[in-house]
Design a protein around this motif. Structure first.
Motif, short mmCIF file in Angstrom:
data_model
loop_
_atom_site.label_atom_id
_atom_site.label_comp_id
_atom_site.label_asym_id
_atom_site.label_seq_id
_atom_site.Cartn_x
_atom_site.Cartn_y
_atom_site.Cartn_z
N VAL A 65 1.32 -7.21 -7.30
CA VAL A 65 1.07 -6.58 -5.98
C VAL A 65 -0.30 -7.68 -5.51
CG1 VAL A 65 1.33 -4.19 -6.59
CG2 VAL A 65 -0.90 -5.27 -7.17
N GLN A 66 -0.22 -7.64 -3.93
CA GLN A 66 -1.21 -8.47 -3.56
C GLN A 66 -2.37 -7.58 -3.23
OE1 GLN A 66 -0.78 -11.82 -2.69
NE2 GLN A 66 0.97 -11.56 -4.16
N ASP A 67 -3.62 -8.14 -3.49
CA ASP A 67 -4.73 -7.36 -3.00
C ASP A 67 -5.88 -8.56 -2.49
OD1 ASP A 67 -6.73 -4.76 -3.46
OD2 ASP A 67 -7.71 -6.42 -4.39
N SER A 101 9.03 3.70 -11.25
CA SER A 101 8.63 3.48 -12.46
C SER A 101 7.38 3.94 -12.93
CB SER A 101 8.93 1.84 -12.90
OG SER A 101 8.35 1.45 -12.06
N ASP A 102 6.94 3.87 -14.11
CA ASP A 102 5.80 4.14 -14.63
C ASP A 102 5.01 2.66 -14.63
OD1 ASP A 102 7.33 3.22 -16.72
OD2 ASP A 102 6.03 4.14 -18.46
N THR A 103 5.57 1.67 -14.70
CA THR A 103 5.04 0.47 -14.57
C THR A 103 4.09 0.27 -13.51
OG1 THR A 103 6.85 -0.55 -15.96
CG2 THR A 103 5.63 -2.21 -14.67
N GLU A 104 4.74 0.57 -12.23
CA GLU A 104 4.08 0.40 -11.14
C GLU A 104 2.79 1.27 -11.16
OE1 GLU A 104 5.11 -0.07 -6.24
OE2 GLU A 104 6.39 1.37 -7.32
N VAL A 105 3.04 2.38 -11.34
CA VAL A 105 1.89 3.41 -11.47
C VAL A 105 0.68 2.98 -12.03
CG1 VAL A 105 1.10 5.64 -12.42
CG2 VAL A 105 3.20 5.44 -11.37
N LEU A 107 -0.02 -0.60 -12.88
CA LEU A 107 -0.63 -1.23 -12.00
C LEU A 107 -1.45 -0.99 -11.01
CD1 LEU A 107 -0.49 -4.69 -11.66
CD2 LEU A 107 1.66 -4.23 -10.29
N HIS A 108 -1.06 0.03 -10.06
CA HIS A 108 -1.93 0.53 -9.23
C HIS A 108 -3.02 1.15 -9.73
CE1 HIS A 108 0.42 -0.36 -5.27
NE2 HIS A 108 1.28 -0.38 -6.12
N GLY A 109 -2.87 1.73 -10.94
CA GLY A 109 -3.96 2.30 -11.53
C GLY A 109 -5.21 1.35 -11.97
N TYR A 110 -4.52 0.17 -12.24
CA TYR A 110 -5.46 -0.80 -12.38
C TYR A 110 -6.36 -1.19 -11.34
CZ TYR A 110 -7.55 -5.46 -13.62
OH TYR A 110 -8.32 -6.82 -13.69
#
Length: 613
Positions: A65-67, A101-105, A107-110
């Protein structure tokens, strides 16, 4: 479930190292047979092999993701069972998702909570995040150590992977194994952080490891803590049942075929029965699988470890819960097949000697994978609820050592029975085990007012949950992922572990039997035969043909006295073991044969640089 690998180097451009990153990633192909991906930018390279379980088209990795114009990228292995709840929280905080997916969750959780995301996760996981905003690599492992995770510091960064073989595929990695590595191999004490290979470390369970240009630092986000237990017997039983229902409901979520591993013991039977009831309410049936050996049920001979064969109890549960059941029946020729042994050693990266019990587990999982991608296992219930013989053995309870070692030596002998005498002296396993034990019990907290007996039982529980279970979890993971099967372990849910750990022993054994709380909590879904059955360990073949096959393979090895294994193994001792009359060969006398065969094969496969002084 997947395999991850990576390389951080702050002094080189890793875009020139694509071939090496590909090689590291390729070693994880068995863990992720569905897809492969790498991400390389400047100082960071991440690799991923995917076993698609949730959101089959949308969970591809590495995921980024881009931040604020900067990339945050992750490679992730495992399952987070509360990802739908976390997803809703993150949506309310303004996050937008493009997959299910749980993967994206995660990553956004981080992005939302930083490293503290680990404390919000319920599941089994090992993941690495390259945060280009800070030029940091963040590695996080689940609380119980269900998913493996290793790293090896380099002069200017770090190598990492789900398994040591991913790291060993990099030319910077050392293949040296010192006496300490061999001690850990033979001691069966599972020292936290130890990885056998010199310079390599294990990301410890419940730990965050951060790599930056300034170095490597660690932070423990979870450990097993002592707390007062306030519920009475009825309340404790009810809470155990409530937790189990919720855990199994969460762990049945998958977009691929599911099943349970059914042994006919209390643990797997209770889990299977609860899963079957939950799916039946939705008009579905659960598949179940059991391992058996040719002629075992008909010719079973009771011994001190196993009073009954598994088969009749397995079928009672399958009939009672209306599962779609299949027995995987194995012959001694399959169990003793050298190619199967090679696959086991490659999967484990270590010459551990659990013999036919490793081979049968691998073959069971390989057969299951033809029908299911996800399996639920009863692993760890014995550690959580107190099911092993050593929990009740006065000698093991009072021993100034790991309780399971008292039990093992009585039934299996010692791994060093065939080692060279000089090496045995150099290893000094007695001192290594004693020091490890003292370190293990040093930090176990005592409850105010806790009696000496209750505190000792707390120590035994703690040792099993932080040392012993990790050996079995690693075995389960390696054997299953070697064939691309995801095995989930409901009894390792940290909420259940914490709750039952703090229940006093008088509640855990209120009826004078093992696993009293689990038995009572699931009594209404169990066949009477299973409810009354005494604990029986994972099965082992009794067929003399298996022992004969081992002897013949060892005799072939003895005919090659120049093999480097004889720097470790005594040719004379091994010849004596290989000459034992077959009727006198039991699991204890088979142990030395297994040790020698595994060591020889491990040396052939890995070419370790053994430093024996």
């Amino acid at each position: 479930m997947c395999g991850i690998a990576g390389w951080i180097s702050y002094q080189r451009d890793l875009r020139a190292e694509q071939a090496t990153v590909d090689a590291m990633t390729q070693t994880m192909a068995c863990r992720g047979p569905d897809e492969s991906g790498t991400w390389i930018r400047g100082h960071a390279a991440l690799g991923h092999r995917r076993l698609a379980v949730i959101d089959l088209p949308g969970g591809r990795q590495p995921m980024s993701v881009q931040d604020a114009g900067t990339t945050v990228v992750m490679v992730y292995s495992g399952e987070v069972y509360n990802f739908t709840q976390l997803r809703q929280q993150l949506i309310h905080r303004g996050h937008r998702f493009t997959t299910d997916s749980d993967t994206e969750v995660v990553l956004h959780g981080y992005l939302e909570w930083g490293q503290a995301v680990a404390e919000r996760l319920n599941g089994m996981y090992a993941f690495a995040i390259w945060d280009a905003r800070r030029h940091e690599l963040v590695m996080i492992r689940d609380r119980m150590g269900i998913k493996p995770f290793y790293y090896s510091p380099t002069a200017d960064g770090v190598l990492f992977g789900s398994e040591p073989k991913a790291i060993l595929a990099n030319p910077l990695a050392s293949r040296t194994v010192t006496l300490d590595g061999l001690r850990e191999t033979f001691a069966f004490v599972k020292t936290p952080g130890h990885a056998i290979w010199q310079g390599m470390r294990e990301v410890e369970p419940g730990t965050v490891v951060t790599v930056s240009p300034e170095g490597i630092r660690t932070r423990v986000y979870w450990s097993l803590q002592t707390r007062p237990h306030h519920d009475d017997q009825a309340g404790t039983v009810a809470q155990v049942r409530e937790l189990l229902e919720d855990i199994i409901r969460r762990q049945l979520v998958a977009d691929v075929p599911r099943c349970t591993l059914l042994s006919g013991g209390l643990d797997s039977s209770a889990m299977t029965a609860l899963a079957a009831r939950q799916l039946a309410a939705a008009g579905k049936r659960i598949r179940s699988f059991a391992v058996d050996f040719v002629g075992q049920s008909e010719n079973f001979i009771p011994d001190d470890l196993r009073a009954t064969p598994d088969g009749p109890y397995v079928h009672d549960v399958a009939d009672d819960s209306a599962t779609e059941h299949q027995d995987i029946v194995l012959g001694s020729d399959q169990l003793a097949d050298p190619e199967v042994r090679a696959r086991v050693i490659r999967a484990r990266d270590l010459p551990l000697a659990m013999g036919d019990m490793d081979a049968s587990l691998y073959l069971l999982f390989r057969a299951i994978r033809q029908h299911s991608t996800v399996a639920l296992s009863g692993e760890s219930a014995d550690e959580v609820f107190g099911g092993y013989q050593q929990f009740f053995d006065p000698a093991a309870r009072s021993a100034d050592t790991f309780p399971w070692l008292v039990h093992f030596r009585r039934h299996f002998g010692s791994d060093d029975d065939v080692l060279n005498t000089d090496l045995t002296k150099a290893l000094d396993l007695g001192t290594y085990i004693h020091d490890s034990y003292r370190q293990a019990v040093a930090g176990i907290q005592r409850l105010d007012g806790e009696s000496d007996f209750e505190y000792r039982m707390r120590q035994i529980s703690h040792l099993h949950l932080t040392r012993f279970v990790r050996v079995l979890l690693d075995r389960k993971d390696r054997m299953s992922m070697a064939v691309g099967l995801e095995v989930r372990v409901p009894f390792c849910d940290h909420r259940l572990v914490e709750y039952v750990y703090n229940a006093p022993w008088r509640l855990k054994s209120f009826d004078g039997r093992e696993k009293s709380l689990l038995r009572e909590a699931t009594a209404d879904v169990l066949p009477q035969s299973v409810y009354a059955r005494v604990k029986s360990p994972y099965p082992s073949t009794q067929d003399p043909a298996y022992a004969v096959a081992l002897q013949n393979q060892v005799k072939d090895l003895l005919n090659t006295p120049s093999h480097p294994v004889f720097e470790v193994v005594s040719h004379e001792r091994l010849a004596r073991a290989a000459g034992t009359d077959v009727p006198r060969i039991n699991q204890a006398s088979r142990q030395g044969l297994e040790v020698a065969l595994n060591l020889a094969l491990w040396i052939d496969l890995y070419s370790p640089d053994l430093v024996l002084s």
